[in-house]
Motif scaffolding. Sequence first.
Motif, mmCIF file in Angstrom:
data_model
loop_
_atom_site.group_PDB
_atom_site.id
_atom_site.type_symbol
_atom_site.label_atom_id
_atom_site.label_comp_id
_atom_site.label_asym_id
_atom_site.label_seq_id
_atom_site.Cartn_x
_atom_site.Cartn_y
_atom_site.Cartn_z
ATOM 1 N N PHE A 8 -2.907 -6.706 45.764
ATOM 2 C CA PHE A 8 -4.140 -6.127 46.265
ATOM 3 C C PHE A 8 -5.418 -7.171 46.022
ATOM 4 O O PHE A 8 -5.949 -7.324 47.072
ATOM 5 N N ILE A 9 -5.305 -8.008 44.885
ATOM 6 C CA ILE A 9 -6.075 -9.088 44.814
ATOM 7 C C ILE A 9 -6.069 -10.080 46.001
ATOM 8 O O ILE A 9 -7.079 -10.565 46.059
ATOM 9 N N ALA A 10 -5.073 -10.296 46.131
ATOM 10 C CA ALA A 10 -4.807 -11.695 47.171
ATOM 11 C C ALA A 10 -5.438 -11.125 48.647
ATOM 12 O O ALA A 10 -6.039 -11.749 49.151
ATOM 13 N N LYS A 11 -5.045 -9.817 48.776
ATOM 14 C CA LYS A 11 -5.614 -9.130 50.241
ATOM 15 C C LYS A 11 -7.067 -9.338 50.169
ATOM 16 O O LYS A 11 -7.813 -9.747 51.242
ATOM 17 N N LYS A 12 -7.647 -8.801 48.971
ATOM 18 C CA LYS A 12 -9.096 -8.751 48.954
ATOM 19 C C LYS A 12 -9.697 -9.700 48.902
ATOM 20 O O LYS A 12 -10.875 -10.089 49.365
ATOM 21 N N SER A 13 -9.170 -10.842 48.512
ATOM 22 C CA SER A 13 -9.715 -12.157 48.183
ATOM 23 C C SER A 13 -9.400 -13.323 49.423
ATOM 24 O O SER A 13 -9.769 -14.279 49.581
ATOM 25 N N GLU A 14 -8.414 -12.454 50.375
ATOM 26 C CA GLU A 14 -8.140 -13.071 51.515
ATOM 27 C C GLU A 14 -7.744 -14.543 51.373
ATOM 28 O O GLU A 14 -7.818 -15.696 51.859
ATOM 29 N N CYS A 15 -6.495 -14.463 50.582
ATOM 30 C CA CYS A 15 -5.672 -15.520 50.305
ATOM 31 C C CYS A 15 -4.158 -15.179 49.706
ATOM 32 O O CYS A 15 -3.964 -14.042 49.765
ATOM 33 N N SER A 16 -3.468 -16.013 49.551
ATOM 34 C CA SER A 16 -2.036 -15.839 48.902
ATOM 35 C C SER A 16 -1.866 -15.157 47.789
ATOM 36 O O SER A 16 -2.645 -15.421 46.924
ATOM 37 N N ILE A 17 -0.900 -14.426 47.317
ATOM 38 C CA ILE A 17 -0.639 -14.190 46.135
ATOM 39 C C ILE A 17 -0.251 -15.368 45.215
ATOM 40 O O ILE A 17 -0.675 -15.508 44.088
ATOM 41 N N ALA A 18 0.424 -16.477 45.797
ATOM 42 C CA ALA A 18 0.463 -17.525 45.098
ATOM 43 C C ALA A 18 -0.923 -18.377 44.451
ATOM 44 O O ALA A 18 -0.994 -19.026 43.286
ATOM 45 N N THR A 19 -1.818 -18.080 45.395
ATOM 46 C CA THR A 19 -3.239 -18.684 45.054
ATOM 47 C C THR A 19 -3.893 -18.044 43.981
ATOM 48 O O THR A 19 -4.219 -18.511 42.919
ATOM 49 N N VAL A 20 -3.691 -16.576 43.855
ATOM 50 C CA VAL A 20 -4.114 -16.043 42.900
ATOM 51 C C VAL A 20 -3.526 -16.244 41.501
ATOM 52 O O VAL A 20 -4.114 -16.259 40.574
ATOM 53 N N SER A 21 -2.223 -16.164 41.582
ATOM 54 C CA SER A 21 -1.395 -16.669 40.389
ATOM 55 C C SER A 21 -1.949 -18.103 39.761
ATOM 56 O O SER A 21 -2.140 -18.266 38.596
ATOM 57 N N ARG A 22 -2.044 -18.968 40.684
ATOM 58 C CA ARG A 22 -2.673 -20.373 40.312
ATOM 59 C C ARG A 22 -3.870 -20.349 39.632
ATOM 60 O O ARG A 22 -4.323 -20.766 38.657
#
Length: 337
Positions: A8-22
């Motif tokens: 959900f956070i990745a979608k709202k941030s318009e980036c990948s799941i990997a980026t959110v994890s980083r």
Amino acid sequence: MENIDIKFIAKKSECSIATVSRVINRSKPVSEELQKRVIDTIRKYNYNPSIYAQNLAGKKSRLLGFIMTNYINQYQLLLFRYLNEFACKMGYGCIIRYCNSGFEEKLEVLRELEIRGIEVCFSLFLLSQEEEAYIKEHFRIKVCHMQSPEMHLNIIEKNESSVYEAVCYLAQLGHKRIGGIFCIDEIDDSFLMARKRGFLKAISQINLDQDESLIGQLHGECEKDSVISVIEKIFVPQKPPTALFCYSDEVAIEVMSWIMKQGYRIPEDISVLSFDGIPFAGRVTPSLSTISQPVEYQAKCIINGMLYLQDGIERPCDEKGNEYLLQIRDSVGFPSH
């Protein structure tokens, strides 16, 4: 309602799941703009990373946050050693982040600590009332510092009175012309300013030489060139001070080095006394006289104060341990002129 998870956070941030994890784990570099976007989204939707899923279950984090200055002196290093020791004894781990003194930098660090599940943070930087009010309004994380009432350190009173007593001691030895080097703080009612107040109070009450040229002031981080520039203005060969108080041991050590390079003797020509009580002060030549802070007591009170902010349980410290000791060593003696 859509499940608020990393997808959900990745979608709202318009980036990948990997980026959110980083961003959450600081595992790989991410652009400043993208990092801010992810953090803002996490805060907006009150997302708790799964690594700290215990928070979702109503459990308290076993981590304490600490904001440290990029310029750390020996006293602060010693303080953090004991902070870490007492935190571990209480079953807590420590997460440390470093930054410069700018408020925006502090806010960025707080955002990161907050999304990592930290509930309470101690800042080595003092905070103004305006800064504290802003943090309280915009963050869930609770922030404290040396002068926070929860610490029960009486640090303003202790700093002022201990310097006052030290200057009185120099006067009792016969010193009439006493100089001082202090640090200018953006916060008027800080413990650093309290040291200057204690000095000026003693100078005034004992009727010592109140020549304004005997007072030097440093701004911010104390680079060697800045210290030398200040001492050169104070140490006029025609009428030098017979004793000098420095607001920190590290500044005093720089000052003593400069004085001896000019051919003057310590303490025969000038006595030097300072503040902090770092271990190295007793190892320099001549050994430095200093006001030793109760660093272990301070660290214990800080950890207890942080835990109080988290769980509301008072853990009082024995006030007997809050003693500032005047340690007279080789750098202080009777005036020769």
